[in-house]
Write a protein that holds these residues in place. Structure first.
Motif, PDB file in Angstrom:
ATOM      1  N   SER A 116       0.832  -1.208   0.000  1.00  0.00           N
ATOM      2  CA  SER A 116       0.000   0.000   0.000  1.00  0.00           C
ATOM      3  C   SER A 116       0.861   1.251   0.000  1.00  0.00           C
ATOM      4  O   SER A 116       0.564   2.238  -0.684  1.00  0.00           O
ATOM      5  CB  SER A 116      -0.929  -0.002   1.223  1.00  0.00           C
ATOM      6  OG  SER A 116      -1.770  -1.131   1.221  1.00  0.00           O
ATOM      7  N   LEU A 117       1.967   1.222   0.764  1.00  0.00           N
ATOM      8  CA  LEU A 117       2.865   2.371   0.822  1.00  0.00           C
ATOM      9  C   LEU A 117       3.509   2.633  -0.536  1.00  0.00           C
ATOM     10  O   LEU A 117       3.651   3.785  -0.961  1.00  0.00           O
ATOM     11  CB  LEU A 117       3.936   2.134   1.884  1.00  0.00           C
ATOM     12  CG  LEU A 117       4.921   3.272   2.156  1.00  0.00           C
ATOM     13  CD1 LEU A 117       4.167   4.516   2.619  1.00  0.00           C
ATOM     14  CD2 LEU A 117       5.950   2.857   3.195  1.00  0.00           C
ATOM     15  N   GLU A 118       3.875   1.578  -1.249  1.00  0.00           N
ATOM     16  CA  GLU A 118       4.452   1.746  -2.584  1.00  0.00           C
ATOM     17  C   GLU A 118       3.439   2.366  -3.542  1.00  0.00           C
ATOM     18  O   GLU A 118       3.782   3.244  -4.351  1.00  0.00           O
ATOM     19  CB  GLU A 118       4.925   0.395  -3.116  1.00  0.00           C
ATOM     20  CG  GLU A 118       6.149  -0.162  -2.379  1.00  0.00           C
ATOM     21  CD  GLU A 118       6.552  -1.527  -2.908  1.00  0.00           C
ATOM     22  OE1 GLU A 118       5.852  -2.023  -3.832  1.00  0.00           O
ATOM     23  OE2 GLU A 118       7.527  -2.099  -2.403  1.00  0.00           O
ATOM     24  N   ALA A 119       2.199   1.915  -3.449  1.00  0.00           N
ATOM     25  CA  ALA A 119       1.166   2.483  -4.328  1.00  0.00           C
ATOM     26  C   ALA A 119       0.937   3.954  -4.014  1.00  0.00           C
ATOM     27  O   ALA A 119       0.790   4.788  -4.922  1.00  0.00           O
ATOM     28  CB  ALA A 119      -0.135   1.695  -4.176  1.00  0.00           C
ATOM     29  N   ILE A 120       0.921   4.307  -2.721  1.00  0.00           N
ATOM     30  CA  ILE A 120       0.721   5.708  -2.338  1.00  0.00           C
ATOM     31  C   ILE A 120       1.891   6.549  -2.808  1.00  0.00           C
ATOM     32  O   ILE A 120       1.722   7.665  -3.311  1.00  0.00           O
ATOM     33  CB  ILE A 120       0.552   5.807  -0.811  1.00  0.00           C
ATOM     34  CG1 ILE A 120      -0.745   5.117  -0.380  1.00  0.00           C
ATOM     35  CG2 ILE A 120       0.532   7.260  -0.354  1.00  0.00           C
ATOM     36  CD1 ILE A 120      -0.921   5.001   1.111  1.00  0.00           C
ATOM     37  N   ARG A 121       3.129   6.024  -2.655  1.00  0.00           N
ATOM     38  CA  ARG A 121       4.309   6.761  -3.102  1.00  0.00           C
ATOM     39  C   ARG A 121       4.272   7.003  -4.614  1.00  0.00           C
ATOM     40  O   ARG A 121       4.602   8.087  -5.092  1.00  0.00           O
ATOM     41  CB  ARG A 121       5.557   5.967  -2.724  1.00  0.00           C
ATOM     42  CG  ARG A 121       6.428   6.731  -1.729  1.00  0.00           C
ATOM     43  CD  ARG A 121       7.762   6.069  -1.517  1.00  0.00           C
ATOM     44  NE  ARG A 121       8.031   5.988  -0.108  1.00  0.00           N
ATOM     45  CZ  ARG A 121       8.104   4.880   0.580  1.00  0.00           C
ATOM     46  NH1 ARG A 121       7.927   3.734  -0.017  1.00  0.00           N
ATOM     47  NH2 ARG A 121       8.344   4.905   1.870  1.00  0.00           N
ATOM     48  N   GLY A 122       3.894   5.953  -5.359  1.00  0.00           N
ATOM     49  CA  GLY A 122       3.812   6.112  -6.806  1.00  0.00           C
ATOM     50  C   GLY A 122       2.818   7.179  -7.211  1.00  0.00           C
ATOM     51  O   GLY A 122       3.074   7.988  -8.102  1.00  0.00           O
ATOM     52  N   ARG A 123       1.683   7.204  -6.540  1.00  0.00           N
ATOM     53  CA  ARG A 123       0.675   8.224  -6.835  1.00  0.00           C
ATOM     54  C   ARG A 123       1.183   9.617  -6.482  1.00  0.00           C
ATOM     55  O   ARG A 123       0.957  10.585  -7.215  1.00  0.00           O
ATOM     56  CB  ARG A 123      -0.610   7.920  -6.056  1.00  0.00           C
ATOM     57  CG  ARG A 123      -1.701   8.970  -6.224  1.00  0.00           C
ATOM     58  CD  ARG A 123      -2.102   9.133  -7.669  1.00  0.00           C
ATOM     59  NE  ARG A 123      -3.101  10.158  -7.830  1.00  0.00           N
ATOM     60  CZ  ARG A 123      -3.479  10.653  -8.991  1.00  0.00           C
ATOM     61  NH1 ARG A 123      -2.924  10.205 -10.109  1.00  0.00           N
ATOM     62  NH2 ARG A 123      -4.402  11.592  -9.053  1.00  0.00           N
ATOM     63  N   LYS A 124       1.889   9.724  -5.343  1.00  0.00           N
ATOM     64  CA  LYS A 124       2.411  11.024  -4.919  1.00  0.00           C
ATOM     65  C   LYS A 124       3.433  11.547  -5.932  1.00  0.00           C
ATOM     66  O   LYS A 124       3.396  12.726  -6.320  1.00  0.00           O
ATOM     67  CB  LYS A 124       3.049  10.901  -3.545  1.00  0.00           C
ATOM     68  CG  LYS A 124       3.586  12.220  -2.996  1.00  0.00           C
ATOM     69  CD  LYS A 124       4.326  12.031  -1.694  1.00  0.00           C
ATOM     70  CE  LYS A 124       5.663  11.348  -1.937  1.00  0.00           C
ATOM     71  NZ  LYS A 124       6.491  11.311  -0.717  1.00  0.00           N
ATOM     72  N   TYR A 125       4.358  10.663  -6.380  1.00  0.00           N
ATOM     73  CA  TYR A 125       5.364  11.095  -7.352  1.00  0.00           C
ATOM     74  C   TYR A 125       4.727  11.510  -8.676  1.00  0.00           C
ATOM     75  O   TYR A 125       5.193  12.442  -9.349  1.00  0.00           O
ATOM     76  CB  TYR A 125       6.372   9.975  -7.588  1.00  0.00           C
ATOM     77  CG  TYR A 125       7.257   9.692  -6.399  1.00  0.00           C
ATOM     78  CD1 TYR A 125       7.539  10.691  -5.472  1.00  0.00           C
ATOM     79  CD2 TYR A 125       7.807   8.419  -6.197  1.00  0.00           C
ATOM     80  CE1 TYR A 125       8.350  10.430  -4.373  1.00  0.00           C
ATOM     81  CE2 TYR A 125       8.609   8.164  -5.094  1.00  0.00           C
ATOM     82  CZ  TYR A 125       8.885   9.170  -4.192  1.00  0.00           C
ATOM     83  OH  TYR A 125       9.677   8.914  -3.110  1.00  0.00           O
ATOM     84  N   LYS A 126       3.652  10.846  -9.044  1.00  0.00           N
ATOM     85  CA  LYS A 126       2.963  11.215 -10.287  1.00  0.00           C
ATOM     86  C   LYS A 126       2.345  12.597 -10.167  1.00  0.00           C
ATOM     87  O   LYS A 126       2.432  13.405 -11.100  1.00  0.00           O
ATOM     88  CB  LYS A 126       1.885  10.171 -10.599  1.00  0.00           C
ATOM     89  CG  LYS A 126       1.177  10.432 -11.925  1.00  0.00           C
ATOM     90  CD  LYS A 126       0.177   9.327 -12.224  1.00  0.00           C
ATOM     91  CE  LYS A 126      -0.528   9.584 -13.552  1.00  0.00           C
ATOM     92  NZ  LYS A 126      -1.506   8.516 -13.865  1.00  0.00           N
TER      93      LYS A 126
END
Length: 209
Positions: A116-126
Motif C-alpha cells: 500500500s505504501l508503494e502504491a501511495i508513493r507512486g501516486r504522490k510522485y505522479k
C-alpha cells in the motif's frame, strides 16, 4: 409464443374480471412470462395480492414467509460478519488490535502495508511530476512573452522616426493624450551618458496628469 401468451393472458384477465363481478369473488392472478415479465390482476374491489396471501395463510394454517424471513436473517448475519472483519482490518492497519495476530498474520499485514505504501508513493510522485511539468510550461510561456517584448523594443529602437513630431497638430497624440483628452503613459528613451561612462539605454515611463 409471446403473441399467444399475450392473447391468452388478456382473455384470462377478462374472464377473471367477469368472475369477480358476477360472483362477488376475490380474484388475484400472478403470471410470469418466458421473458421473466410479471403480470398481475386484482379484483375490482381493490384487494391486494398480499391481502389474499394473508387470508390464504390464515385459512390453510401455513406460513408462506417463514422461509423467506430465514434467508433474509442469514444474509443479514453474513453481512454483519463481513462488516466486523473489515472494521477489524482497518483498526489493525491503523496499528490497533494487533495483540490478536500471530507471527504469520503480522508478517502478512506488514507485506500488505508495504504494498500500500508503494502504491501511495507512486501516486504522490505522479502528482508531483504533473505539478513540475505545469510549472515548466508556465516558465516557458513567460520566457516566450519576454522574448517577444525584447524583439518589439529592438524594433522600436531601430526605427529612426519613433517619437518624432512632424507638425504641431499631432503633438497631443504623440505625447500621450487620447482623442477624448484623457492622459496616457509617456515613454522617454534616455541616451547613454558618455561623459559619465555609463552604457546602455534606459527606458523610463511617466504618467501624464
Amino acid at each position: 409464443r409471446q403473441v399467444t401468451y399475450s392473447k391468452r393472458r388478456n382473455g384470462l384477465f377478462k374472464k377473471a374480471g367477469e368472475l369477480a363481478v358476477l360472483c362477488d369473488a376475490k380474484v388475484s392472478i400472478i403470471m410470469l412470462s418466458g421473458t421473466n415479465k410479471i403480470h398481475e390482476f386484482h379484483s375490482p374491489d381493490h384487494v391486494t395480492t398480499k391481502q389474499l396471501f394473508d387470508q390464504y395463510q390464515q385459512t390453510m394454517g401455513i406460513d408462506l414467509w417463514s422461509s423467506h424471513y430465514e434467508k433474509m436473517q442469514e444474509d443479514l448475519r453474513k453481512r454483519k460478519e463481513i462488516n466486523k472483519n473489515l472494521r477489524q482490518e482497518i483498526r489493525q492497519r491503523m496499528g490497533d488490535s494487533l495483540s490478536e495476530l500471530d507471527l504469520n498474520k503480522l508478517q502478512t499485514l506488514e507485506q500488505d502495508m508495504e504494498k500500500s505504501l508503494e502504491a501511495i508513493r507512486g501516486r504522490k510522485y505522479k502528482v508531483i511530476g504533473n505539478q513540475i511539468e505545469t510549472s515548466r510550461k508556465k516558465v516557458r510561456n513567460g520566457e516566450e512573452v519576454h522574448r517577444t517584448l525584447l524583439l518589439e523594443f529592438d524594433a522600436r529602437e531601430e526605427d529612426p522616426h519613433y517619437g518624432l513630431v512632424d507638425n504641431g497638430g499631432d503633438y497631443d497624440s504623440v505625447i500621450g493624450y487620447t482623442n477624448e483628452g484623457e492622459p496616457r503613459m509617456l515613454s522617454l528613451r534616455l541616451q547613454p551618458n558618455l561623459a559619465s561612462g555609463g552604457g546602455g539605454n534606459g527606458l523610463t515611463t511617466y504618467a501624464l496628469l
